[in-house]
Design a protein around this motif. Structure first.
Motif, short mmCIF file in Angstrom:
data_model
loop_
_atom_site.label_atom_id
_atom_site.label_comp_id
_atom_site.label_asym_id
_atom_site.label_seq_id
_atom_site.Cartn_x
_atom_site.Cartn_y
_atom_site.Cartn_z
N HIS A 215 0.85 -1.20 0.00
CA HIS A 215 0.00 0.00 0.00
C HIS A 215 0.88 1.25 0.00
CE1 HIS A 215 -2.62 3.13 1.95
NE2 HIS A 215 -3.42 2.67 0.99
N HIS A 216 0.60 2.17 -0.94
CA HIS A 216 1.39 3.39 -1.10
C HIS A 216 2.88 3.07 -1.28
CE1 HIS A 216 -1.76 6.44 0.62
NE2 HIS A 216 -2.16 5.81 -0.48
N LYS A 221 8.46 9.70 -0.67
CA LYS A 221 9.88 9.37 -0.70
C LYS A 221 10.25 8.69 -2.02
CE LYS A 221 13.46 6.74 1.72
NZ LYS A 221 13.75 5.83 2.86
N ALA A 222 9.45 7.70 -2.42
CA ALA A 222 9.74 6.97 -3.65
C ALA A 222 9.63 7.88 -4.87
CB ALA A 222 8.80 5.78 -3.79
N LEU A 223 8.60 8.70 -4.89
CA LEU A 223 8.43 9.63 -6.01
C LEU A 223 9.57 10.64 -6.06
CD1 LEU A 223 4.59 10.14 -5.67
CD2 LEU A 223 5.73 9.17 -7.67
N ASP A 242 0.37 6.72 -3.68
CA ASP A 242 -0.16 7.74 -2.78
C ASP A 242 -0.58 8.92 -3.64
OD1 ASP A 242 -0.55 9.88 -1.04
OD2 ASP A 242 1.04 9.27 0.33
N THR A 243 -1.87 9.10 -3.83
CA THR A 243 -2.36 10.12 -4.74
C THR A 243 -1.96 11.53 -4.31
OG1 THR A 243 -4.26 8.71 -5.26
CG2 THR A 243 -4.40 11.01 -5.92
N ASP A 244 -2.01 11.80 -3.02
CA ASP A 244 -1.62 13.13 -2.54
C ASP A 244 -0.15 13.41 -2.86
OD1 ASP A 244 -4.11 13.83 -1.49
OD2 ASP A 244 -3.70 12.80 0.40
N ALA A 245 0.69 12.40 -2.65
CA ALA A 245 2.11 12.58 -2.96
C ALA A 245 2.33 12.75 -4.46
CB ALA A 245 2.91 11.38 -2.44
N LEU A 246 1.56 12.03 -5.26
CA LEU A 246 1.67 12.17 -6.72
C LEU A 246 1.25 13.57 -7.15
CD1 LEU A 246 2.18 11.00 -9.52
CD2 LEU A 246 -0.15 10.10 -9.50
N LEU A 247 0.18 14.09 -6.58
CA LEU A 247 -0.25 15.45 -6.91
C LEU A 247 0.82 16.47 -6.56
CD1 LEU A 247 -3.99 15.32 -5.79
CD2 LEU A 247 -3.16 15.74 -8.11
N GLU A 248 1.45 16.34 -5.42
CA GLU A 248 2.52 17.26 -5.03
C GLU A 248 3.69 17.16 -6.00
OE1 GLU A 248 2.61 19.70 -2.78
OE2 GLU A 248 0.47 19.24 -2.50
N ASP A 281 -14.82 14.07 -6.09
CA ASP A 281 -13.49 13.61 -5.72
C ASP A 281 -12.48 14.64 -6.21
OD1 ASP A 281 -10.95 12.39 -5.55
OD2 ASP A 281 -11.83 10.39 -5.69
N GLU A 282 -12.05 15.51 -5.33
CA GLU A 282 -11.18 16.61 -5.72
C GLU A 282 -9.81 16.14 -6.20
OE1 GLU A 282 -11.00 19.46 -2.58
OE2 GLU A 282 -13.15 19.92 -2.66
N ARG A 283 -9.32 15.05 -5.64
CA ARG A 283 -8.00 14.56 -6.06
C ARG A 283 -8.05 14.01 -7.48
NH1 ARG A 283 -5.71 10.62 -1.63
NH2 ARG A 283 -7.77 9.67 -1.90
N LEU A 284 -9.10 13.26 -7.80
CA LEU A 284 -9.23 12.75 -9.16
C LEU A 284 -9.42 13.90 -10.14
CD1 LEU A 284 -9.49 10.39 -11.12
CD2 LEU A 284 -11.92 10.23 -10.52
N ALA A 285 -10.26 14.88 -9.77
CA ALA A 285 -10.47 16.03 -10.63
C ALA A 285 -9.18 16.79 -10.86
CB ALA A 285 -11.53 16.95 -10.02
N ARG A 286 -8.37 16.92 -9.81
CA ARG A 286 -7.09 17.63 -9.94
C ARG A 286 -6.14 16.88 -10.85
NH1 ARG A 286 -4.13 21.04 -11.07
NH2 ARG A 286 -2.61 22.14 -9.78
N LEU A 287 -6.10 15.56 -10.74
CA LEU A 287 -5.24 14.77 -11.62
C LEU A 287 -5.60 15.00 -13.09
CD1 LEU A 287 -4.98 11.32 -9.79
CD2 LEU A 287 -3.07 12.85 -10.33
N MET A 288 -6.88 15.14 -13.34
CA MET A 288 -7.35 15.32 -14.71
C MET A 288 -6.86 16.63 -15.34
SD MET A 288 -9.33 12.71 -15.64
CE MET A 288 -10.50 11.50 -15.04
N THR A 289 -6.47 17.59 -14.50
CA THR A 289 -6.07 18.91 -15.03
C THR A 289 -4.66 18.92 -15.58
OG1 THR A 289 -5.22 19.74 -12.90
CG2 THR A 289 -7.59 20.03 -13.35
#
Length: 337
Positions: A215-216, A221-223, A242-248, A281-289
């Motif tokens: 999981h994650h 760190k990995a990213l 980790d979606t939050d880490a990917l967004l960052e 889902d704000e994280r999914l919507a943000r990824l789409m941008t």
């Protein structure tokens, strides 16, 4: 006896019904439902001894108890993954559980490469432009893959198929897994620690199951270890990233491309038409941008070959249960006696 299947997709239904009729139609009926099995829909399973579940059904303790109370005794999962099923509770309730332990690895491996090539060569952006008769090449530059490094995280059947394609491109191969695959070693793959793989790979593709220890797997760190111009592909399970880490990471302008066929909060979204709804889902919507991110809806496995094999194995698992046999696909056997 009527057997009920949940989360059946339109293109899947003819293959599932054909296999069912070939093997079991003389004794049993199959009812295919498009709805997913969860706490709201579980009352529809009452009176059905056998339930065919999909990977996006929610088979937690509450749902399993409701199934058992309604007379269900066997669950046949139409997928390899089973992290959506609480096996401990199933065992306590005396519910037999089986899955599809194997289907065409090429379906997922080829699709993972589809994502990798699409984000590398900016195919989606190019297609949108040409539909508007905009034939400029600005912003569409990709990179040759030959001579670059592919990092394969998980080298089972799917990972090995992915590696063979990478080898065909002339790429250097790095692998990480709990055990080395002789087929991958024969391709020249070098097995290394995860940290080295993340740091050296130009393309990282994930092919491990979702377990507590994975999981994650791709966390901040990995990213952070990955090259700023690397490509990340996940066609396995959403919870590996980790979606939050990917967004960052993306906000920081790192990673040249990301291809995701899975998403850690995809349940209740993927396989459904949400086009007339507000995306909450704000994280999914943000990824789409992000223009360098390509998201598809868990379709990597979705070929006629793979889905047909899934149907055959699922029906075979049901036939085994009805005959009192316990095959290799059984996760929880029926209670003794």
């Amino acid at each position: 006896m009527e057997i009920v299947a949940y989360g059946v997709l339109a293109d899947e239904q003819p293959l599932l019904q054909a296999e069912f009729e070939r093997v079991l139609a003389d004794r049993h009926d199959l009812r295919c439902l498009g709805i997913f099995l969860n706490r709201d829909t579980v009352p529809t399973a009452a009176g059905h001894e056998i339930v065919l579940s999909s990977v996006n059904d929610t088979l937690d303790a509450e749902v399993l108890r409701a199934l058992a109370a309604g007379g269900t005794r066997m669950i046949a999962q139409r997928a390899t993954g089973y992290n959506n099923i609480d096996l401990t509770v199933a065992r306590e309730l005396g519910l037999a559980v089986a899955r599809v332990s194997y289907y065409s690895p090429y379906s997922v491996a080829e699709f993972a490469w589809t994502l990798a090539l699409a984000v590398n060569r900016r195919i989606v952006r190019a297609a949108h432009r040409t539909r508007e008769f905009d034939f400029r090449l600005d912003g569409l530059m990709g990179r040759d893959l030959r001579g670059r490094t592919a990092g394969v995280v998980g080298t089972g059947k799917i990972g090995a198929a992915f590696a063979r394609i990478a080898h065909g491109f002339g790429m250097r191969l790095l692998g990480w897994d709990i055990a080395e695959n002789p087929d991958c070693l024969a391709l020249g793959m070098e097995y290394v620690e995860r940290e080295q793989l993340f740091a050296e790979a130009d393309l990282v593709s994930l092919h491990v199951p979702l377990l507590p220890e994975t999981h994650h797997l791709l966390d901040a760190k990995a990213l952070g270890l990955m090259k700023s111009d690397a490509i990340l592909v996940n066609s396995s399970r959403g919870g590996l990233v980790d979606t939050d880490a990917l967004l960052e990471t993306l906000r920081a302008g790192r990673l040249s491309g990301v291809g995701l066929d899975v998403y850690e909060e995809e349940a209740g979204v993927f396989f459904l038409d949400k086009s007339l709804e507000v995306m909450t889902d704000e994280r999914l919507a943000r990824l789409m941008t992000f223009s360098n991110v390509l998201i598809t809806s868990h379709q990597a496995y979705f070929t006629e070959d793979a889905v047909g094999q899934i149907a055959r194995t699922t029906v075979a698992n049901v036939a085994d249960y009805l005959s009192g046999r316990t095959g290799d696909d059984v996760l929880v056997p029926p209670p003794a006696g």
